[in-house]
Design an enzyme around this catalytic site. Structure first.
Site, PDB file in Angstrom:
ATOM      1  N   ARG A  54       0.818  -1.385   0.108  1.00 50.33           N
ATOM      2  CA  ARG A  54      -0.115   0.019   0.076  1.00 50.33           C
ATOM      3  C   ARG A  54       0.956   1.026  -0.056  1.00 50.33           C
ATOM      4  O   ARG A  54       0.600   2.144  -0.837  1.00 50.33           O
ATOM      5  CB  ARG A  54      -0.712   0.153   1.107  1.00 50.33           C
ATOM      6  CG  ARG A  54      -2.138  -0.960   1.116  1.00 50.33           C
ATOM      7  CD  ARG A  54      -2.945  -1.140   2.359  1.00 50.33           C
ATOM      8  NE  ARG A  54      -2.209  -1.505   3.643  1.00 50.33           N
ATOM      9  CZ  ARG A  54      -2.702  -1.179   4.555  1.00 50.33           C
ATOM     10  NH1 ARG A  54      -4.144  -1.239   4.790  1.00 50.33           N
ATOM     11  NH2 ARG A  54      -2.060  -1.914   5.590  1.00 50.33           N
ATOM     12  N   HIS A  79      -5.951   3.375  15.764  1.00 49.74           N
ATOM     13  CA  HIS A  79      -5.514   3.077  14.487  1.00 49.74           C
ATOM     14  C   HIS A  79      -6.787   2.300  13.842  1.00 49.74           C
ATOM     15  O   HIS A  79      -7.647   1.636  14.777  1.00 49.74           O
ATOM     16  CB  HIS A  79      -4.513   2.304  14.183  1.00 49.74           C
ATOM     17  CG  HIS A  79      -3.170   3.163  14.179  1.00 49.74           C
ATOM     18  ND1 HIS A  79      -2.528   3.534  15.648  1.00 49.74           N
ATOM     19  CD2 HIS A  79      -2.368   3.618  13.299  1.00 49.74           C
ATOM     20  CE1 HIS A  79      -1.746   4.393  15.104  1.00 49.74           C
ATOM     21  NE2 HIS A  79      -1.543   4.423  13.885  1.00 49.74           N
ATOM     22  N   HIS A  80      -7.007   1.734  12.515  1.00 45.74           N
ATOM     23  CA  HIS A  80      -7.928   0.869  11.913  1.00 45.74           C
ATOM     24  C   HIS A  80      -7.867  -0.435  12.532  1.00 45.74           C
ATOM     25  O   HIS A  80      -7.005  -0.951  13.202  1.00 45.74           O
ATOM     26  CB  HIS A  80      -7.725   0.868  10.098  1.00 45.74           C
ATOM     27  CG  HIS A  80      -6.151   0.379  10.150  1.00 45.74           C
ATOM     28  ND1 HIS A  80      -5.855  -0.953  10.023  1.00 45.74           N
ATOM     29  CD2 HIS A  80      -4.848   1.079   9.838  1.00 45.74           C
ATOM     30  CE1 HIS A  80      -4.512  -0.954   9.873  1.00 45.74           C
ATOM     31  NE2 HIS A  80      -4.305   0.429   9.620  1.00 45.74           N
ATOM     32  N   LYS A  83      -4.970  -3.243  12.140  1.00 47.51           N
ATOM     33  CA  LYS A  83      -3.481  -3.185  12.544  1.00 47.51           C
ATOM     34  C   LYS A  83      -3.306  -3.993  13.645  1.00 47.51           C
ATOM     35  O   LYS A  83      -4.239  -4.472  14.508  1.00 47.51           O
ATOM     36  CB  LYS A  83      -3.428  -1.661  13.208  1.00 47.51           C
ATOM     37  CG  LYS A  83      -1.937  -1.510  13.593  1.00 47.51           C
ATOM     38  CD  LYS A  83      -1.835   0.020  14.010  1.00 47.51           C
ATOM     39  CE  LYS A  83      -0.175   0.150  14.611  1.00 47.51           C
ATOM     40  NZ  LYS A  83       0.460   0.057  13.314  1.00 47.51           N
TER      41      LYS A  83
END
Length: 251
Positions: free
Chosen positions: A12, A143-144, A147
């Site tokens: 990414r 965070h998402h 993670k």
């Protein structure tokens, strides 16, 4: 023109850097290194550094610690500087990096964001002043939900940066659920939140008597990390051997 070899080009972050370099005008990716071939790129992609035919000015590494030694060996043999953005490095890995930096310039940072690294400068100054005034220091990171690690490498970077200017006297406390006692004076509380698609949210709270100061950084996209890596690649041109950080870039 800065000629970049991009390790992890099909990840990414690798694709973010690829996209930004196309419009940057001062940088060009001339080769990639990745075991995956899931994307078609405008540059050749190799599965090993020692298959690369092109000559680069700098390596940007946004991959995993796997293969670190091969990259550092290639760097030493070719004299190519490295922007090391990989996290989760072991003590053995860090030893290899330190040894390699004796021969080539290496810039390593757990977070390439220019904003985060400016935040580090601010919290170091704040910590020096406010710790003397009895302020407690807490870090909250979000965070998402994909993670894997907690706390984030950036949260630890923030804590380490403050602890450095405070003489290394502070302990890190990650979970208070099993501790039935008052908060210690010499500690950083570090809390992790995971949910949704949060890119990255870091807040340092200085809590004093009747007053609170909060310094916060919010990342809205991964492009900020790619931009920081490209800025670092330009900075490293012409530098001598040694270990650099993003703090050197933003001085």
């Amino acid at each position: 023109m800065v000629r970049i070899i991009l390790r992890g080009c099909n990840g990414r972050m690798g694709q973010e850097i690829t996209k930004l370099c196309k419009s940057d005008g001062e940088t060009e990716i001339i080769a990639g290194v990745d075991l995956s071939n899931r994307f078609e790129n405008s540059y050749p992609v190799y599965d090993s550094f020692f298959k690369i035919k092109e000559k680069g000015d700098v390596i940007i590494d946004f991959s995993s610690p796997n293969g670190l030694k091969e990259m550092l060996d290639y760097s030493a043999n070719s004299g190519t500087p490295v922007i090391l953005c990989s996290t989760g490095l072991s003590e053995e890995d860090l030893g290899l990096v330190k040894k390699a930096a004796e021969n080539v310039p290496i810039l390593r940072s757990a977070n390439m964001s220019l904003g985060i690294n400016t935040m580090i400068k601010l919290i170091k100054e704040a910590a020096k002043v406010l710790s003397e005034g009895g302020f407690d220091i807490e870090i909250v990171e979000k965070h998402h939900n994909q993670k894997l690690d907690a706390p984030s490498g950036t949260a630890l970077l923030l804590a380490d940066s403050m602890n450095e200017v405070l003489g290394g006297e502070y302990d890190y406390v990650y979970d208070r659920t099993d501790v039935r006692e008052k908060r210690g004076e010499k500690e950083f509380g570090i809390a992790a939140v995971r949910g949704g698609s949060i890119v990255g949210d870091h807040e340092v709270i200085f809590a004093g008597l009747d007053e609170v100061i909060e310094i916060k950084h919010v990342a809205y996209s991964r492009a900020i990390f790619a931009k920081g890596a490209i800025t670092a690649a330009k900075f490293l041109q012409g530098k001598g051997p040694g270990l650099y950080t993003m703090q050197d870039v933003i001085v």
